[in-house]
Write a protein that holds these residues in place. Structure first.
Motif, PDB file in Angstrom:
ATOM      1  N   THR A  29       0.910  -1.221   0.013  1.00  0.00           N
ATOM      2  CA  THR A  29      -0.093  -0.037  -0.248  1.00  0.00           C
ATOM      3  C   THR A  29       0.861   1.300   0.155  1.00  0.00           C
ATOM      4  OG1 THR A  29      -1.589  -1.257   1.345  1.00  0.00           O
ATOM      5  CG2 THR A  29      -1.820   1.144   1.158  1.00  0.00           C
ATOM      6  N   VAL A  30       1.745   1.101   0.593  1.00  0.00           N
ATOM      7  CA  VAL A  30       2.905   2.367   1.028  1.00  0.00           C
ATOM      8  C   VAL A  30       3.305   2.576  -0.438  1.00  0.00           C
ATOM      9  CG1 VAL A  30       4.964   3.325   1.985  1.00  0.00           C
ATOM     10  CG2 VAL A  30       3.483   2.127   3.427  1.00  0.00           C
ATOM     11  N   ASN A  31       3.929   1.524  -1.266  1.00  0.00           N
ATOM     12  CA  ASN A  31       4.698   1.628  -2.554  1.00  0.00           C
ATOM     13  C   ASN A  31       3.435   2.290  -3.457  1.00  0.00           C
ATOM     14  OD1 ASN A  31       6.947   0.887  -1.425  1.00  0.00           O
ATOM     15  ND2 ASN A  31       6.540  -1.414  -2.241  1.00  0.00           N
ATOM     16  N   ALA A  32       2.156   1.630  -3.465  1.00  0.00           N
ATOM     17  CA  ALA A  32       1.239   2.372  -4.280  1.00  0.00           C
ATOM     18  C   ALA A  32       1.120   3.860  -3.959  1.00  0.00           C
ATOM     19  CB  ALA A  32       0.142   1.448  -4.373  1.00  0.00           C
ATOM     20  N   TYR A  33       0.910   4.158  -2.809  1.00  0.00           N
ATOM     21  CA  TYR A  33       0.528   5.468  -2.483  1.00  0.00           C
ATOM     22  C   TYR A  33       1.812   6.569  -2.927  1.00  0.00           C
ATOM     23  CZ  TYR A  33       0.180   9.355   0.773  1.00  0.00           C
ATOM     24  OH  TYR A  33       0.081  10.737   1.085  1.00  0.00           O
ATOM     25  N   ARG A  34       3.142   5.952  -2.676  1.00  0.00           N
ATOM     26  CA  ARG A  34       4.240   6.853  -3.242  1.00  0.00           C
ATOM     27  C   ARG A  34       4.218   7.109  -4.509  1.00  0.00           C
ATOM     28  NH1 ARG A  34       8.906   5.764  -5.569  1.00  0.00           N
ATOM     29  NH2 ARG A  34       8.581   3.456  -5.284  1.00  0.00           N
ATOM     30  N   LYS A  35       3.745   6.172  -5.529  1.00  0.00           N
ATOM     31  CA  LYS A  35       3.880   6.321  -6.793  1.00  0.00           C
ATOM     32  C   LYS A  35       2.656   7.157  -7.123  1.00  0.00           C
ATOM     33  CE  LYS A  35       5.781   1.727  -8.010  1.00  0.00           C
ATOM     34  NZ  LYS A  35       5.467   0.165  -8.175  1.00  0.00           N
ATOM     35  N   ALA A  36       1.510   7.057  -6.581  1.00  0.00           N
ATOM     36  CA  ALA A  36       0.304   7.936  -6.905  1.00  0.00           C
ATOM     37  C   ALA A  36       0.487   9.195  -6.621  1.00  0.00           C
ATOM     38  CB  ALA A  36      -0.986   7.456  -5.932  1.00  0.00           C
ATOM     39  N   VAL A  37       1.416   9.607  -5.262  1.00  0.00           N
ATOM     40  CA  VAL A  37       1.719  10.774  -4.994  1.00  0.00           C
ATOM     41  C   VAL A  37       2.542  11.460  -5.957  1.00  0.00           C
ATOM     42  CG1 VAL A  37       2.682  12.322  -3.179  1.00  0.00           C
ATOM     43  CG2 VAL A  37       1.137  10.752  -2.218  1.00  0.00           C
ATOM     44  N   GLN A  68       4.699  -0.876  12.703  1.00  0.00           N
ATOM     45  CA  GLN A  68       5.933  -0.192  12.730  1.00  0.00           C
ATOM     46  C   GLN A  68       6.640  -0.047  11.373  1.00  0.00           C
ATOM     47  OE1 GLN A  68       6.899   1.918  15.406  1.00  0.00           O
ATOM     48  NE2 GLN A  68       5.029   1.542  16.149  1.00  0.00           N
ATOM     49  N   THR A  69       6.680  -1.350  10.683  1.00  0.00           N
ATOM     50  CA  THR A  69       7.149  -1.634   9.520  1.00  0.00           C
ATOM     51  C   THR A  69       6.602  -0.586   8.458  1.00  0.00           C
ATOM     52  OG1 THR A  69       7.542  -3.654   9.971  1.00  0.00           O
ATOM     53  CG2 THR A  69       7.505  -3.187   7.639  1.00  0.00           C
ATOM     54  N   VAL A  70       5.387  -0.638   8.529  1.00  0.00           N
ATOM     55  CA  VAL A  70       4.573   0.336   7.491  1.00  0.00           C
ATOM     56  C   VAL A  70       4.893   1.975   8.006  1.00  0.00           C
ATOM     57  CG1 VAL A  70       2.112   1.232   6.982  1.00  0.00           C
ATOM     58  CG2 VAL A  70       2.842  -0.925   6.891  1.00  0.00           C
ATOM     59  N   VAL A  71       4.834   2.255   9.323  1.00  0.00           N
ATOM     60  CA  VAL A  71       5.355   3.552   9.676  1.00  0.00           C
ATOM     61  C   VAL A  71       6.711   3.934   9.168  1.00  0.00           C
ATOM     62  CG1 VAL A  71       5.888   5.222  11.448  1.00  0.00           C
ATOM     63  CG2 VAL A  71       3.661   3.844  11.546  1.00  0.00           C
ATOM     64  N   ALA A  72       7.612   3.126   9.315  1.00  0.00           N
ATOM     65  CA  ALA A  72       8.975   3.205   8.714  1.00  0.00           C
ATOM     66  C   ALA A  72       9.134   3.389   7.141  1.00  0.00           C
ATOM     67  CB  ALA A  72       9.918   2.091   9.403  1.00  0.00           C
ATOM     68  N   ASP A  73       8.186   2.549   6.708  1.00  0.00           N
ATOM     69  CA  ASP A  73       8.578   2.544   5.099  1.00  0.00           C
ATOM     70  C   ASP A  73       7.813   3.671   4.483  1.00  0.00           C
ATOM     71  OD1 ASP A  73       9.587   0.087   4.906  1.00  0.00           O
ATOM     72  OD2 ASP A  73       7.724  -0.976   4.271  1.00  0.00           O
ATOM     73  N   TYR A  74       6.887   4.321   5.347  1.00  0.00           N
ATOM     74  CA  TYR A  74       5.988   5.419   4.855  1.00  0.00           C
ATOM     75  C   TYR A  74       6.937   6.924   4.739  1.00  0.00           C
ATOM     76  CZ  TYR A  74       2.444   9.319   4.728  1.00  0.00           C
ATOM     77  OH  TYR A  74       2.091  10.542   4.100  1.00  0.00           O
ATOM     78  N   LYS A  75       7.519   6.857   5.874  1.00  0.00           N
ATOM     79  CA  LYS A  75       8.512   7.825   6.422  1.00  0.00           C
ATOM     80  C   LYS A  75       9.688   7.877   5.458  1.00  0.00           C
ATOM     81  CE  LYS A  75      11.296  10.420   9.927  1.00  0.00           C
ATOM     82  NZ  LYS A  75      10.918  11.632   9.601  1.00  0.00           N
ATOM     83  N   ALA A  76      10.175   6.614   5.023  1.00  0.00           N
ATOM     84  CA  ALA A  76      11.441   6.871   4.285  1.00  0.00           C
ATOM     85  C   ALA A  76      10.932   6.864   2.662  1.00  0.00           C
ATOM     86  CB  ALA A  76      11.839   5.259   4.085  1.00  0.00           C
TER      87      ALA A  76
END
Length: 129
Positions: A29-37, A68-76
């Motif tokens: 989800t984080v990866n898809a979100y990053r690409k969309a942003v 915590q993994t998702v939070v860290a991935d999102y921030k990175a």
């Protein structure tokens, strides 16, 4: 752009990006979100928004607490791609989510529980103290 866990809307004329987040995210989800942003901001830049002028409202009131993994991935992912806006207002609905947002926080981010307050801060001519 609309996806299962987020919606993204742009208003290049006002340099304004709106994001709504919901549910429980995974690394995918984080990866898809990053690409969309990235796609949304690229479109705004092509339409005349200047880097450093972006104002962003993230409505996370329907977002669950994340691992915590998702939070860290999102921030990175946000740090890595230069997606830091001039001002970022985040709407939350719980103390737990506020603590998670505080761990991700960037210097020009503020957390709100009321949308009217968040919008007033985002579009204020100078940073109110």
């Amino acid at each position: 752009m609309t996806a299962e866990h987020f919606d993204i809307a742009t208003d290049a004329g006002r340099n304004f990006l709106t994001v709504s987040m919901r549910g429980h995210w995974t690394t995918e989800t984080v990866n898809a979100y990053r690409k969309a942003v990235i796609a949304a901001v690229s479109g705004m830049l092509a339409a005349g928004t200047q880097r450093g002028d972006l104002l962003t409202l993230v409505d996370a009131r329907d977002l669950n607490a994340q691992s915590q993994t998702v939070v860290a991935d999102y921030k990175a992912s946000m740090d890595r791609d230069g997606l830091v806006p001039r001002r970022l207002a985040t709407l939350v609905s719980s103390a737990l989510l506020k603590r998670q947002v505080d761990r991700i926080a960037i210097p020009n981010q503020r957390v709100f529980t009321e949308k009217t307050e968040a919008m007033a801060w985002l579009f204020a001519p100078a940073d109110p103290e």
